[in-house]
Scaffold this motif. Sequence first.
Motif, PDB file in Angstrom:
ATOM      1  N   ALA A 151       0.844  -1.197   0.000  1.00  0.00           N
ATOM      2  CA  ALA A 151       0.000   0.000   0.000  1.00  0.00           C
ATOM      3  C   ALA A 151       0.876   1.243   0.000  1.00  0.00           C
ATOM      4  N   VAL A 152       0.925   1.923  -1.134  1.00  0.00           N
ATOM      5  CA  VAL A 152       1.718   3.143  -1.269  1.00  0.00           C
ATOM      6  C   VAL A 152       0.835   4.224  -1.899  1.00  0.00           C
ATOM      7  N   GLY A 153       0.727   5.368  -1.222  1.00  0.00           N
ATOM      8  CA  GLY A 153      -0.016   6.478  -1.794  1.00  0.00           C
ATOM      9  C   GLY A 153      -1.509   6.225  -1.835  1.00  0.00           C
ATOM     10  N   GLU A 154      -2.167   6.898  -2.781  1.00  0.00           N
ATOM     11  CA  GLU A 154      -3.623   6.850  -2.853  1.00  0.00           C
ATOM     12  C   GLU A 154      -4.140   5.629  -3.613  1.00  0.00           C
ATOM     13  N   ASN A 155      -3.302   5.000  -4.440  1.00  0.00           N
ATOM     14  CA  ASN A 155      -3.734   3.851  -5.224  1.00  0.00           C
ATOM     15  C   ASN A 155      -3.405   2.559  -4.489  1.00  0.00           C
ATOM     16  N   ARG A 156      -4.442   1.832  -4.073  1.00  0.00           N
ATOM     17  CA  ARG A 156      -4.269   0.572  -3.344  1.00  0.00           C
ATOM     18  C   ARG A 156      -4.659  -0.572  -4.263  1.00  0.00           C
ATOM     19  N   THR A 157      -3.687  -1.071  -5.004  1.00  0.00           N
ATOM     20  CA  THR A 157      -3.961  -2.136  -5.965  1.00  0.00           C
ATOM     21  C   THR A 157      -4.094  -3.474  -5.253  1.00  0.00           C
ATOM     22  N   GLY A 158      -4.599  -4.485  -5.976  1.00  0.00           N
ATOM     23  CA  GLY A 158      -4.867  -5.769  -5.359  1.00  0.00           C
ATOM     24  C   GLY A 158      -4.334  -6.935  -6.160  1.00  0.00           C
ATOM     25  N   TRP A 159      -4.200  -8.083  -5.491  1.00  0.00           N
ATOM     26  CA  TRP A 159      -3.763  -9.331  -6.108  1.00  0.00           C
ATOM     27  C   TRP A 159      -4.982 -10.229  -6.344  1.00  0.00           C
ATOM     28  N   PRO A 160      -4.837 -11.245  -7.183  1.00  0.00           N
ATOM     29  CA  PRO A 160      -5.981 -12.121  -7.473  1.00  0.00           C
ATOM     30  C   PRO A 160      -6.241 -13.179  -6.410  1.00  0.00           C
ATOM     31  N   ARG A 161      -5.423 -13.210  -5.349  1.00  0.00           N
ATOM     32  CA  ARG A 161      -5.645 -14.206  -4.290  1.00  0.00           C
ATOM     33  C   ARG A 161      -5.138 -13.653  -2.967  1.00  0.00           C
ATOM     34  N   PRO A 162      -5.585 -14.222  -1.847  1.00  0.00           N
ATOM     35  CA  PRO A 162      -5.154 -13.720  -0.539  1.00  0.00           C
ATOM     36  C   PRO A 162      -3.651 -13.865  -0.330  1.00  0.00           C
ATOM     37  N   ALA A 163      -3.060 -12.909   0.352  1.00  0.00           N
ATOM     38  CA  ALA A 163      -1.641 -12.930   0.672  1.00  0.00           C
ATOM     39  C   ALA A 163      -1.378 -13.848   1.859  1.00  0.00           C
ATOM     40  N   ARG A 164      -0.121 -14.255   1.990  1.00  0.00           N
ATOM     41  CA  ARG A 164       0.267 -15.044   3.151  1.00  0.00           C
ATOM     42  C   ARG A 164       0.022 -14.249   4.435  1.00  0.00           C
ATOM     43  N   SER A 165       0.355 -12.971   4.417  1.00  0.00           N
ATOM     44  CA  SER A 165       0.150 -12.147   5.595  1.00  0.00           C
ATOM     45  C   SER A 165      -1.323 -12.052   5.961  1.00  0.00           C
ATOM     46  N   ALA A 166      -2.219 -12.073   4.948  1.00  0.00           N
ATOM     47  CA  ALA A 166      -3.648 -11.998   5.228  1.00  0.00           C
ATOM     48  C   ALA A 166      -4.143 -13.269   5.914  1.00  0.00           C
ATOM     49  N   VAL A 167      -3.695 -14.433   5.427  1.00  0.00           N
ATOM     50  CA  VAL A 167      -4.114 -15.700   6.037  1.00  0.00           C
ATOM     51  C   VAL A 167      -3.548 -15.811   7.449  1.00  0.00           C
ATOM     52  N   LEU A 168      -2.278 -15.447   7.625  1.00  0.00           N
ATOM     53  CA  LEU A 168      -1.706 -15.466   8.970  1.00  0.00           C
ATOM     54  C   LEU A 168      -2.436 -14.494   9.887  1.00  0.00           C
ATOM     55  N   GLY A 169      -2.917 -13.379   9.316  1.00  0.00           N
ATOM     56  CA  GLY A 169      -3.705 -12.444  10.106  1.00  0.00           C
ATOM     57  C   GLY A 169      -5.000 -13.056  10.599  1.00  0.00           C
ATOM     58  N   LEU A 170      -5.633 -13.890   9.755  1.00  0.00           N
ATOM     59  CA  LEU A 170      -6.839 -14.601  10.188  1.00  0.00           C
ATOM     60  C   LEU A 170      -6.529 -15.532  11.361  1.00  0.00           C
ATOM     61  N   LEU A 171      -5.421 -16.263  11.245  1.00  0.00           N
ATOM     62  CA  LEU A 171      -5.043 -17.175  12.324  1.00  0.00           C
ATOM     63  C   LEU A 171      -4.751 -16.385  13.607  1.00  0.00           C
ATOM     64  N   ALA A 172      -4.026 -15.286  13.463  1.00  0.00           N
ATOM     65  CA  ALA A 172      -3.689 -14.478  14.641  1.00  0.00           C
ATOM     66  C   ALA A 172      -4.940 -13.904  15.288  1.00  0.00           C
ATOM     67  N   ALA A 173      -5.892 -13.446  14.463  1.00  0.00           N
ATOM     68  CA  ALA A 173      -7.139 -12.907  15.014  1.00  0.00           C
ATOM     69  C   ALA A 173      -7.904 -13.981  15.774  1.00  0.00           C
ATOM     70  N   ALA A 174      -7.939 -15.182  15.214  1.00  0.00           N
ATOM     71  CA  ALA A 174      -8.643 -16.274  15.881  1.00  0.00           C
ATOM     72  C   ALA A 174      -8.006 -16.601  17.231  1.00  0.00           C
ATOM     73  N   LEU A 175      -6.676 -16.513  17.289  1.00  0.00           N
ATOM     74  CA  LEU A 175      -5.960 -16.829  18.525  1.00  0.00           C
ATOM     75  C   LEU A 175      -5.950 -15.666  19.514  1.00  0.00           C
ATOM     76  N   GLY A 176      -6.355 -14.483  19.075  1.00  0.00           N
ATOM     77  CA  GLY A 176      -6.354 -13.327  19.947  1.00  0.00           C
ATOM     78  C   GLY A 176      -5.024 -12.608  20.020  1.00  0.00           C
ATOM     79  N   LEU A 177      -4.136 -12.822  19.018  1.00  0.00           N
ATOM     80  CA  LEU A 177      -2.846 -12.135  19.014  1.00  0.00           C
ATOM     81  C   LEU A 177      -3.020 -10.709  18.503  1.00  0.00           C
ATOM     82  N   ARG A 178      -2.299  -9.794  19.116  1.00  0.00           N
ATOM     83  CA  ARG A 178      -2.337  -8.393  18.702  1.00  0.00           C
ATOM     84  C   ARG A 178      -1.094  -8.049  17.887  1.00  0.00           C
ATOM     85  N   ARG A 179      -1.153  -6.925  17.187  1.00  0.00           N
ATOM     86  CA  ARG A 179      -0.067  -6.556  16.284  1.00  0.00           C
ATOM     87  C   ARG A 179       1.251  -6.310  17.000  1.00  0.00           C
TER      88      ARG A 179
END
Length: 250
Positions: free
Chosen positions: A20-48
């Motif tokens: 994410a740089v500047g005003e243009n937030r482009t996207g990928w065609p599939r979830p990132a590794r960081s996004a999936v790990l974020g789901l796991l962390a949220a489920a476990l209650g881990l904070r940033r």
Amino acid sequence: MTAFLTLTLYGPLAAMGEIAVGENRTGWPRPARSAVLGLLAAALGLRRDQEEALAALDRSWGLAVRDDAPGRPFTDYHTIQVPSTRRGRTFATRREELALARHDLNTLVSRRDYRADALYTVALWPRQEADPTPDPHALAKALRQPVFAPYFGRRGCPFALPLDPQVVDADTLGEAFAARVPKEPERTVRAHLEAEGRTVAADQDAPGLPPPERRETRRDVPLSRRRWQFSDRPVLITTMPPPPQREPAR
């Protein structure tokens, strides 16, 4: 045999952004590794700010994502008001920012990429060189009863199906994907969205991965959640045939 943890990601609106740089937030065609790990962390209650626990989670699990239906891409155009930057001035809430006088607010144009009706199957496996904690069954339990609410990339993108985590024992990644049995209403959604062939993007250590068709580099390995820093990851891309039709689990 490897104990794979599989889950479904589906939503009417999904945000799978890249750097994410500047005003243009482009996207990928599939979830990132960081996004999936974020789901796991949220489920476990881990904070940033729990960076050591987040790093251990990253080391412990391999990842593969199967594109069952990559959805329809579109770009959202909107404007947002932000305060002028001044040394020593901070804001605790968005409400405090907008309470400023109008002449002290600036208007920024923002473009963000989304996907509509995107459906993916995720497979995770414990890495042999690590000691995964929790184990796949405990992680599946956490995903069924998450501490923090999961969402599909951005807070305005809720999931439209249960994640339905399933632990399956298999020798290869392909067998793990084929062993997953979708339940209703997931079966109905899949009947409308599934394609004939499925692209799989996997880590290099995926068990029994077929010869890849190509290799990509994606910057989605979290180094620091507090500083929002990531490193590159090699991703192997291959195509797997659709699994045989199965009766829903009862």
